[in-house]
Design a protein around this motif. Structure first.
Motif, PDB file in Angstrom:
ATOM      1  N   TYR A 175       0.839  -1.202   0.000  1.00 33.80           N
ATOM      2  CA  TYR A 175       0.000   0.000   0.000  1.00 33.80           C
ATOM      3  C   TYR A 175       0.872   1.250   0.000  1.00 33.80           C
ATOM      4  N   LEU A 176       1.843   1.318   0.890  1.00 37.07           N
ATOM      5  CA  LEU A 176       2.724   2.476   0.950  1.00 37.07           C
ATOM      6  C   LEU A 176       3.534   2.609  -0.340  1.00 37.07           C
ATOM      7  N   GLY A 177       3.919   1.457  -0.907  1.00 32.33           N
ATOM      8  CA  GLY A 177       4.673   1.467  -2.146  1.00 32.33           C
ATOM      9  C   GLY A 177       3.904   2.099  -3.291  1.00 32.33           C
ATOM     10  N   GLU A 178       2.575   1.979  -3.266  1.00 33.45           N
ATOM     11  CA  GLU A 178       1.750   2.595  -4.303  1.00 33.45           C
ATOM     12  C   GLU A 178       1.905   4.114  -4.309  1.00 33.45           C
ATOM     13  N   PHE A 179       2.256   4.670  -3.157  1.00 34.86           N
ATOM     14  CA  PHE A 179       2.458   6.114  -3.041  1.00 34.86           C
ATOM     15  C   PHE A 179       3.937   6.491  -3.127  1.00 34.86           C
ATOM     16  N   GLY A 180       4.796   5.496  -3.298  1.00 41.44           N
ATOM     17  CA  GLY A 180       6.224   5.757  -3.347  1.00 41.44           C
ATOM     18  C   GLY A 180       6.845   5.980  -1.983  1.00 41.44           C
ATOM     19  N   LEU A 181       6.159   5.537  -0.925  1.00 37.04           N
ATOM     20  CA  LEU A 181       6.628   5.771   0.441  1.00 37.04           C
ATOM     21  C   LEU A 181       7.408   4.574   0.962  1.00 37.04           C
ATOM     22  N   ASN A 182       8.306   4.838   1.888  1.00 33.45           N
ATOM     23  CA  ASN A 182       9.196   3.781   2.364  1.00 33.45           C
ATOM     24  C   ASN A 182       9.304   3.717   3.880  1.00 33.45           C
ATOM     25  N   GLY A 183       8.293   4.244   4.591  1.00 33.45           N
ATOM     26  CA  GLY A 183       8.367   4.214   6.053  1.00 33.45           C
ATOM     27  C   GLY A 183       7.004   4.225   6.711  1.00 33.45           C
ATOM     28  N   PHE A 184       6.989   3.851   7.994  1.00 32.21           N
ATOM     29  CA  PHE A 184       5.748   3.784   8.763  1.00 32.21           C
ATOM     30  C   PHE A 184       6.091   3.953  10.242  1.00 32.21           C
ATOM     31  N   GLU A 185       5.337   4.828  10.903  1.00 32.06           N
ATOM     32  CA  GLU A 185       5.502   4.968  12.351  1.00 32.06           C
ATOM     33  C   GLU A 185       4.358   4.249  13.045  1.00 32.06           C
ATOM     34  N   VAL A 186       4.687   3.201  13.771  1.00 34.81           N
ATOM     35  CA  VAL A 186       3.703   2.411  14.504  1.00 34.81           C
ATOM     36  C   VAL A 186       3.206   3.237  15.686  1.00 34.81           C
ATOM     37  N   GLN A 187       1.889   3.397  15.778  1.00 32.37           N
ATOM     38  CA  GLN A 187       1.301   4.250  16.801  1.00 32.37           C
ATOM     39  C   GLN A 187       0.887   3.437  18.023  1.00 32.37           C
TER      40      GLN A 187
END
Length: 277
Positions: A25-37
Motif C-alpha cells: 500500500y505504501l509502495g503505491e504512493f512511493g513511500l518507504n516508512g511507517f511509524e507504529v502508533q
C-alpha cells in the motif's frame, strides 16, 4: 536515504489486511516508512511483530504511549514512565525499528526549568535501563510539543538530547509552528539543531510534519494539506533538507490523508533534489 513515512494507517488504507498489505500500500504512493502508533498503549500481536521484523520494504519507528510523563512531579509516575519506555524499546526491537518517539512532558504547576530537570533525569535513567537490558541500539527521540504550557520547545528538546549520542530530537514542525502562532523559520531551526547536537546527528533527524490549527495556547488539531488557513508549508522545510544534504526520517501526521500528503512531500523533495545536484 530520506524516509517518507505515515503516522499510522491513513483513511485510504480501508479494509486492507494489516500489517500484511501495508508495505505494498505504501509502495503505491512511493513511500518507504511507517511509524507504529502506540499512543493508547502497546498492543501489537506476535504475528504482527514477526511480519514487521521480516519485511524489507519499509523502515519503521514507534511512537510510545501518550500517558508517559517524564517530567511528572510524582516520582512513581516517572518510574512507571521509565518502565513504559523500556517496554516500547523492547517492542521496537521486535518489529525491527531502532527509534522510539517520546512526548517531552508537561510543566504542570512547576517552572519550565524544574520540569526540564525532571525530564532529563528520567531520560537518563531510561537510557541506562535500556543499555542494561541490551537495547543500546534503540534511539530515544523526545518530541517538540504543540501546546505552549507543555515542556518541549525546540531548545528544551535539544537539551534533553545533548547528554547521549543515541538521543535524537523528533522535530515536529507543525507543533513548533503552533507554538509560535504561525511564525517559524526553517533555517533558524536547522541552524539551532546543528549548533546544539552537531552535523552528524542532525543528518538523521526524526521529523513529524502536518498542518495544525492553533490558538493562543498553541496546537488545537491536525489538518490536511488541503487547508489553506493554517501552516506550516512543507516546501521550505524540504528546500533546507535538500540543500543541507540531510537524510531524515519524515513522518506525515495529516488527519487521515497521511499517505497522499506524504507522497506530495516526496514528489516535491525529489524535484528539489535535482535542482540542488
Amino acid at each position: 536515504m530520506v524516509v517518507f513515512a505515515t503516522a499510522g494507517k491513513p483513511d485510504s488504507y480501508g479494509k486492507r489486511k494489516f500489517p500484511q498489505e501495508l508495505p505494498d500500500y505504501l509502495g503505491e504512493f512511493g513511500l518507504n516508512g511507517f511509524e507504529v502508533q502506540c499512543g493508547r498503549g502497546i498492543n501489537i500481536s506476535k504475528d504482527a511483530c514477526d511480519f514487521f521484523r521480516k519485511q524489507t520494504k519499509i523502515s519503521l519507528s514507534l511512537h510510545t504511549p501518550y500517558f508517559i510523563s517524564i517530567s511528572s512531579v510524582d516520582e512513581a509516575i516517572r518510574q512507571k514512565s521509565i518502565g513504559t519506555i523500556l517496554e516500547s524499546a523492547e517492542t521496537a526491537r521486535k518489529i525491527g525499528a531502532n527509534r522510539i518517539v517520546v512526548h517531552s512532558g508537561s510543566c504542570a504547576k512547576i517552572s519550565r526549568d524544574d520540569a526540564l530537570e525532571l525530564a532529563l533525569d528520567t531520560l537518563k535513567k531510561a537510557r541506562e535501563l535500556l543499555d542494561k537490558n541490551g537495547l543500546d541500539e534503540i534511539i530515544i527521540c523526545p518530541e517538540t510539543m504543540g501546546k505552549i504550557n507543555q515542556l518541549g520547545n525546540l531548545g528544551e528538546v535539544l537539551e534533553l538530547c545533548a547528554f547521549d549520542e543515541r538521543m535524537l530530537p523528533c522535530i515536529d514542525f507543525g507543533h513548533l509552528n503552533a507554538r509560535e502562532h504561525g511564525k517559524i523559520s526553517y533555517k533558524s531551526i536547522f541552524d539551532e539543531v546543528e549548533s546544539k547536537i552537531g552535523t552528524k546527528r542532525m543528518k538523521h533527524l526524526h521529523m513529524h510534519f502536518s498542518k495544525i490549527e492553533h490558538s493562543a495556547g498553541g496546537e488545537k488539531k491536525h489538518l490536511t494539506f488541503e487547508d489553506n488557513e493554517y501552516g506550516p508549508d512543507f516546501e521550505p522545510m524540504l528546500d533546507e533538507i535538500a540543500a543541507r544534504g540531510l537524510e531524515p526520517f519524515i513522518v506525515c501526521e495529516s488527519a487521515g490523508t497521511q499517505a497522499e500528503d506524504c507522497a506530495a512531500m516526496k514528489k516535491y523533495y525529489e524535484e528539489r533534489l535535482e535542482v540542488c545536484v
